[in-house]
Design an enzyme around this catalytic site. Structure first.
Site, mmCIF file in Angstrom:
data_model
loop_
_atom_site.group_PDB
_atom_site.id
_atom_site.type_symbol
_atom_site.label_atom_id
_atom_site.label_comp_id
_atom_site.label_asym_id
_atom_site.label_seq_id
_atom_site.Cartn_x
_atom_site.Cartn_y
_atom_site.Cartn_z
ATOM 1 N N SER A 119 -41.919 -4.680 -40.037
ATOM 2 C CA SER A 119 -42.264 -4.085 -38.748
ATOM 3 C C SER A 119 -41.198 -3.101 -38.302
ATOM 4 O O SER A 119 -41.430 -2.326 -37.383
ATOM 5 C CB SER A 119 -42.429 -5.180 -37.695
ATOM 6 N N HIS A 140 -48.584 -2.291 -42.455
ATOM 7 C CA HIS A 140 -48.146 -3.179 -41.368
ATOM 8 C C HIS A 140 -49.345 -3.797 -40.650
ATOM 9 O O HIS A 140 -50.111 -3.106 -39.990
ATOM 10 C CB HIS A 140 -47.273 -2.372 -40.388
ATOM 11 N N GLU A 152 -51.314 -0.412 -39.878
ATOM 12 C CA GLU A 152 -50.607 0.862 -39.955
ATOM 13 C C GLU A 152 -50.268 1.119 -41.428
ATOM 14 O O GLU A 152 -49.682 0.246 -42.081
ATOM 15 C CB GLU A 152 -49.318 0.810 -39.136
ATOM 16 N N ASN A 190 -45.105 -0.604 -32.511
ATOM 17 C CA ASN A 190 -43.862 -1.147 -31.946
ATOM 18 C C ASN A 190 -43.070 -0.109 -31.157
ATOM 19 O O ASN A 190 -42.337 -0.456 -30.238
ATOM 20 C CB ASN A 190 -43.001 -1.792 -33.036
#
Ligand code: 3HC
Length: 294
Positions: A119, A140, A152, A190
């Site tokens: 991540s 991800h 992702e 994120n």
């Protein structure tokens, strides 16, 4: 070369979810853990999830048996050598990833694609642990993997565009919606989510509102499925703290700096749901109770 056989390294929360969705999508999957005990724990959580799907009538019992039949657990890295794509979801520590990727690079054919579920660590740096930076990228997933639709797909400056598109198509075959992004720490989600969650902790620290009122505001005012502090407990305070520190190191921007309250809670081991305590007390998991923290 088409992706026909999938390898997953790590059968924890994320790895077991990835192995499950790949097997559900029809791929033969080999999943590797470091110990038989951890492997069993991961496979049991897949079993539990599949059992729930059968109970709800989402899949038939015969489908469950076929999905199970496509899953093979191992503790031996060598068993991954015939996989067309290997998705790594191990501990977020670069030395451990280095050891794994360089071992896999030696035993897997040149055609195999390597993908990391990290991540926050650099995909580019991980690619340098191998002789195949052109076949290395990020993939991800989100927690809980069987439920969350997004993946992702992350390319580095060295990723072959054909390999990248092949993996985008593969993510679609897993029943996920892929988004394309580049190797910038935090990628898309994120980058946006971490400052938001950290701001919720800052709002609590500054006495803006109570834990429940902060959570209810974002649930009822913005339609989020969970408030930010509940989400922090769900993701894990230690995990979020770790990601925030990596993002702060990378960008040196205040918005990524973990607030003191988060640091102290991590030091105390109040890491959220998995620890039984975070912003809420989970002694009764069906009725979490807000903690008195300020
Ligand atoms: N595994 C598998 N399925 C699960 C599950 C799990 N751990 N948890 C819930 N589900 C399923 C349930 O079985 C149910 O399925 P159904 O609709 O077919 O009956 C469905 O999800 C909804 O579950 P519930 O009714 O029990 O509860 P909720 O409606 O509250 O949904 C939730 C739970 C899906 C977790 C929802 O609250 C949610 O979407 N929360 C936000 C999660 C989120 O933001 N995740 C991303 C975190 S960030 C991340 O992962 C990135 C990393 O880098 C930090």
């Amino acid at each position: 070369m088409a992706i026909e056989k999938v390898g997953v390294v790590g059968c924890g929360l994320m790895g077991s979810g990835i192995a499950q969705v790949a097997a559900q999508a029809g791929y033969p999957v080999t999943v590797r853990e470091v110990s038989t005990q951890l492997l069993e724990k991961g496979l049991q959580s897949i079993e539990k999830n599949l059992g729930r799907l059968v109970e709800k009538g989402t899949i038939a019992a015969v489908d469950r048996d076929q999905i199970r039949g496509r899953l093979r657990g191992t503790t031996n890295v060598d068993d991954l050598k015939d996989c067309d794509i290997i998705i790594e979801a191990i501990i977020e520590q670069l030395p451990a990833k280095r050891e794994l990727w360089s071992a896999l690079d030696k035993i897997c054919p040149k055609s195999a694609i390597f993908a990391s579920n990290t991540s926050s660590l650099s995909i580019t740096e991980m690619a340098t642990f191998t002789q195949r930076p052109d076949r290395f990228l990020g993939l991800h997933f989100f927690n809980p993997v069987p439920v969350m639709k997004l993946v992702e797909v992350i390319r580095t400056i060295a990723t072959d565009p054909k390999v990248f598109e092949e993996v985008v198509a593969f993510a679609g075959k897993l029943g996920k919606t892929p988004v394309r992004t580049t190797d910038r720490t935090g990628f898309i989600v994120n980058r946006l989510l971490v400052p938001y969650i950290l701001d919720a902790v800052r709002a609590l620290e500054e006495g803006v509102a109570s834990i429940e009122d902060i959570d209810n505001s974002m649930k009822l005012g913005c339609g989020h499925p969970m408030g930010p502090l509940t989400l922090l407990d769900f993701v894990g305070l230690d995990t979020t703290y770790y990601i925030a520190n990596i993002m702060f190191d990378e960008f040196k921007e205040k918005r990524f700096a973990p607030p003191p309250l988060l640091k102290r809670m991590v030091l105390a081991g109040w890491n959220g749901r998995k620890a039984g305590r975070g912003f809420y007390d989970y002694s009764d998991p069906a009725k979490p109770k807000a903690m008195q923290l300020t």
